[in-house]
Motif scaffolding. Structure first.
Motif, PDB file in Angstrom:
ATOM      1  N   GLU A 268      -6.975 -54.999   6.628  1.00 34.32           N
ATOM      2  CA  GLU A 268      -7.159 -53.710   6.548  1.00 34.32           C
ATOM      3  C   GLU A 268      -8.064 -53.147   5.209  1.00 34.32           C
ATOM      4  O   GLU A 268      -8.860 -52.276   5.053  1.00 34.32           O
ATOM      5  CB  GLU A 268      -6.008 -52.834   6.785  1.00 34.32           C
ATOM      6  CG  GLU A 268      -5.513 -52.772   7.896  1.00 34.32           C
ATOM      7  CD  GLU A 268      -4.513 -52.027   8.462  1.00 34.32           C
ATOM      8  OE1 GLU A 268      -4.257 -51.381   7.415  1.00 34.32           O
ATOM      9  OE2 GLU A 268      -3.944 -52.030   9.585  1.00 34.32           O
TER      10      GLU A 268
ATOM     11  N   SER B 202     -21.826 -46.850  16.573  1.00 32.60           N
ATOM     12  CA  SER B 202     -21.782 -47.271  18.065  1.00 32.60           C
ATOM     13  C   SER B 202     -21.497 -45.929  19.035  1.00 32.60           C
ATOM     14  O   SER B 202     -22.017 -45.706  20.102  1.00 32.60           O
ATOM     15  CB  SER B 202     -20.180 -47.917  18.404  1.00 32.60           C
ATOM     16  OG  SER B 202     -20.557 -49.227  17.689  1.00 32.60           O
ATOM     17  N   GLN B 203     -21.042 -44.756  18.481  1.00 29.26           N
ATOM     18  CA  GLN B 203     -20.649 -43.688  19.265  1.00 29.26           C
ATOM     19  C   GLN B 203     -22.207 -43.036  19.323  1.00 29.26           C
ATOM     20  O   GLN B 203     -22.508 -42.419  20.460  1.00 29.26           O
ATOM     21  CB  GLN B 203     -19.822 -42.437  18.424  1.00 29.26           C
ATOM     22  CG  GLN B 203     -19.833 -41.314  19.113  1.00 29.26           C
ATOM     23  CD  GLN B 203     -18.753 -40.362  18.389  1.00 29.26           C
ATOM     24  OE1 GLN B 203     -18.239 -40.674  17.526  1.00 29.26           O
ATOM     25  NE2 GLN B 203     -18.539 -39.274  19.109  1.00 29.26           N
TER      26      GLN B 203
ATOM     27  N   PRO C 110     -17.980 -47.672  14.066  1.00 33.49           N
ATOM     28  CA  PRO C 110     -17.641 -46.892  15.284  1.00 33.49           C
ATOM     29  C   PRO C 110     -18.504 -45.682  15.363  1.00 33.49           C
ATOM     30  O   PRO C 110     -18.867 -45.183  16.277  1.00 33.49           O
ATOM     31  CB  PRO C 110     -16.167 -46.429  14.707  1.00 33.49           C
ATOM     32  CG  PRO C 110     -15.593 -47.238  13.963  1.00 33.49           C
ATOM     33  CD  PRO C 110     -16.773 -48.113  13.104  1.00 33.49           C
TER      34      PRO C 110
ATOM     35  N   TYR D  87     -19.055 -52.817  24.853  1.00 34.78           N
ATOM     36  CA  TYR D  87     -18.506 -51.808  24.123  1.00 34.78           C
ATOM     37  C   TYR D  87     -16.927 -51.670  24.336  1.00 34.78           C
ATOM     38  O   TYR D  87     -16.321 -51.540  25.303  1.00 34.78           O
ATOM     39  CB  TYR D  87     -19.010 -50.359  24.698  1.00 34.78           C
ATOM     40  CG  TYR D  87     -18.429 -48.953  23.850  1.00 34.78           C
ATOM     41  CD1 TYR D  87     -18.999 -48.818  22.521  1.00 34.78           C
ATOM     42  CD2 TYR D  87     -17.698 -48.121  24.389  1.00 34.78           C
ATOM     43  CE1 TYR D  87     -18.664 -47.696  21.816  1.00 34.78           C
ATOM     44  CE2 TYR D  87     -17.300 -47.112  23.726  1.00 34.78           C
ATOM     45  CZ  TYR D  87     -17.756 -46.847  22.590  1.00 34.78           C
ATOM     46  OH  TYR D  87     -17.333 -45.564  21.821  1.00 34.78           O
ATOM     47  N   ARG D  88     -16.235 -52.100  23.113  1.00 34.99           N
ATOM     48  CA  ARG D  88     -14.789 -52.364  23.270  1.00 34.99           C
ATOM     49  C   ARG D  88     -14.160 -51.558  22.167  1.00 34.99           C
ATOM     50  O   ARG D  88     -14.567 -51.880  20.854  1.00 34.99           O
ATOM     51  CB  ARG D  88     -14.488 -54.024  23.139  1.00 34.99           C
ATOM     52  CG  ARG D  88     -15.240 -54.658  24.489  1.00 34.99           C
ATOM     53  CD  ARG D  88     -14.350 -56.125  24.465  1.00 34.99           C
ATOM     54  NE  ARG D  88     -14.697 -56.863  23.296  1.00 34.99           N
ATOM     55  CZ  ARG D  88     -15.814 -57.670  23.557  1.00 34.99           C
ATOM     56  NH1 ARG D  88     -16.532 -57.667  24.539  1.00 34.99           N
ATOM     57  NH2 ARG D  88     -15.971 -58.549  22.474  1.00 34.99           N
ATOM     58  N   ASP D  89     -13.010 -51.020  22.270  1.00 41.85           N
ATOM     59  CA  ASP D  89     -12.198 -50.500  21.256  1.00 41.85           C
ATOM     60  C   ASP D  89     -13.091 -49.523  20.278  1.00 41.85           C
ATOM     61  O   ASP D  89     -13.059 -49.642  19.157  1.00 41.85           O
ATOM     62  CB  ASP D  89     -11.594 -51.466  20.296  1.00 41.85           C
ATOM     63  CG  ASP D  89     -10.628 -52.321  21.360  1.00 41.85           C
ATOM     64  OD1 ASP D  89      -9.956 -51.718  22.319  1.00 41.85           O
ATOM     65  OD2 ASP D  89     -10.749 -53.601  20.862  1.00 41.85           O
ATOM     66  N   ASP D  90     -13.999 -48.602  21.003  1.00 41.32           N
ATOM     67  CA  ASP D  90     -15.028 -47.817  20.473  1.00 41.32           C
ATOM     68  C   ASP D  90     -16.126 -48.341  19.220  1.00 41.32           C
ATOM     69  O   ASP D  90     -16.480 -47.806  18.206  1.00 41.32           O
ATOM     70  CB  ASP D  90     -14.285 -46.829  19.484  1.00 41.32           C
ATOM     71  CG  ASP D  90     -13.307 -45.969  20.154  1.00 41.32           C
ATOM     72  OD1 ASP D  90     -13.496 -45.519  21.297  1.00 41.32           O
ATOM     73  OD2 ASP D  90     -12.194 -45.704  19.595  1.00 41.32           O
ATOM     74  N   ARG D  91     -16.097 -49.808  19.719  1.00 40.54           N
ATOM     75  CA  ARG D  91     -17.344 -50.557  19.062  1.00 40.54           C
ATOM     76  C   ARG D  91     -18.312 -51.176  19.888  1.00 40.54           C
ATOM     77  O   ARG D  91     -17.687 -51.606  20.663  1.00 40.54           O
ATOM     78  CB  ARG D  91     -16.690 -51.606  17.957  1.00 40.54           C
ATOM     79  CG  ARG D  91     -15.596 -50.984  17.137  1.00 40.54           C
ATOM     80  CD  ARG D  91     -15.924 -50.537  15.818  1.00 40.54           C
ATOM     81  NE  ARG D  91     -16.659 -51.265  14.813  1.00 40.54           N
ATOM     82  CZ  ARG D  91     -15.817 -51.963  13.910  1.00 40.54           C
ATOM     83  NH1 ARG D  91     -14.613 -51.670  13.852  1.00 40.54           N
ATOM     84  NH2 ARG D  91     -16.592 -52.596  13.187  1.00 40.54           N
TER      85      ARG D  91
ATOM     86  N   GLU E 101     -15.179 -60.389   9.475  1.00 39.82           N
ATOM     87  CA  GLU E 101     -13.947 -59.631   9.666  1.00 39.82           C
ATOM     88  C   GLU E 101     -12.782 -59.774   8.725  1.00 39.82           C
ATOM     89  O   GLU E 101     -12.581 -61.047   8.285  1.00 39.82           O
ATOM     90  CB  GLU E 101     -13.232 -60.037  11.213  1.00 39.82           C
ATOM     91  CG  GLU E 101     -14.332 -59.948  12.299  1.00 39.82           C
ATOM     92  CD  GLU E 101     -14.061 -58.598  12.808  1.00 39.82           C
ATOM     93  OE1 GLU E 101     -13.384 -57.685  12.133  1.00 39.82           O
ATOM     94  OE2 GLU E 101     -14.808 -58.108  13.889  1.00 39.82           O
TER      95      GLU E 101
ATOM     96  N   ARG F 184     -19.614 -56.707  15.412  1.00 34.50           N
ATOM     97  CA  ARG F 184     -19.037 -55.503  15.908  1.00 34.50           C
ATOM     98  C   ARG F 184     -19.596 -54.468  15.118  1.00 34.50           C
ATOM     99  O   ARG F 184     -19.508 -54.154  13.708  1.00 34.50           O
ATOM    100  CB  ARG F 184     -17.551 -55.449  15.829  1.00 34.50           C
ATOM    101  CG  ARG F 184     -17.043 -56.456  16.607  1.00 34.50           C
ATOM    102  CD  ARG F 184     -15.389 -56.162  16.740  1.00 34.50           C
ATOM    103  NE  ARG F 184     -14.686 -56.040  15.585  1.00 34.50           N
ATOM    104  CZ  ARG F 184     -13.774 -55.323  15.361  1.00 34.50           C
ATOM    105  NH1 ARG F 184     -13.401 -54.187  16.359  1.00 34.50           N
ATOM    106  NH2 ARG F 184     -13.296 -55.057  13.985  1.00 34.50           N
TER     107      ARG F 184
END
Length: 212
Positions: A149, A47-48, A44, A106-110, A146, A41
């Motif tokens: 947080e 990715s954008q 962000p 492209y999922r969840d801004d990633r 992964e 992943r």
């Protein structure tokens, strides 16, 4: 993302992006490890940027088709660098096959890139430990499993097994780079390049072990 997507990393400090990855060890019916299924992943921001660039393309293709084409580009770039994956069995190198089952989404801004990395020969792990490290040699991209947080613990699904023999275990070992290497990476900027394979000092190690 430099080597990953074939773009230029100039004017960006090290590391200038990151990838959150998860890995699944795939076993066959004989209990041999056959492949490492990976999901990457992208961060962000990157990715954008990529999605905005693809949105400007005026060639009549759909976004799904453009994502597929992007996946081909990523696969081809990674193939020249052993898919950024170093695999060993009890410390000895394990050869790779050709990547299969690629998917780009492209999922969840990633941006998400998924693929299966076969081993050239299935490996029987009874009494052995297979280890892998996934890293960008230039360290323009930081690649980590992964995690929760605060990044202190990998998530349970960051390394899992598909139909393993009984008793097989997994472990993710965090990197402990020398402070000098940390300083060296932090000082790199613009078009600078550090020592070859700088990224290996920051790579986590995934381990799959099975009882003998």
């Amino acid at each position: 993302m430099g080597l990953l997507l074939g773009t230029s990393p100039a004017a960006l400090a090290h590391p200038h992006g990151w990838v959150d990855m998860s890995v699944e060890g795939v076993f066959d019916d004989q209990g041999n490890l056959t492949a490492l299924r990976q999901r990457w992943r992208m961060d962000p921001f990157y990715s954008q940027v990529v999605m905005e660039e693809m949105a400007t393309v005026k060639d009549g293709t759909s976004m799904a088709q453009r994502l597929d084409a992007l996946g081909v580009e990523i696969r081809n770039n990674l193939a020249t660098q052993h898919n950024l994956t170093n695999i060993t069995l009890d410390g000895q190198p394990v050869a790779q096959g050709e990547v299969t089952d690629t998917n780009t989404d492209y999922r969840d801004d990633r941006l998400v890139y998924e693929f299966v990395l076969p081993l050239s020969t299935p490996q029987r792990l009874a009494g052995h430990t297979l280890s892998y490290r996934i890293f960008d040699p230039t360290y323009y991209i930081e690649m980590v499993h992964e995690a929760n947080e605060d990044g202190s613990q990998p998530l349970p699904d960051a390394l899992k097994l598909d139909h393993p023999p009984a008793g097989c275990t997994t472990r993710i070992v965090k990197a402990t780079p020398d402070p000098q290497k940390v300083m060296e990476a932090a000082m790199l900027d613009k078009g600078d390049s550090g020592e070859p394979n700088l990224g290996r000092f920051f790579a986590e190690t995934g381990e799959i072990a099975c009882p003998g």
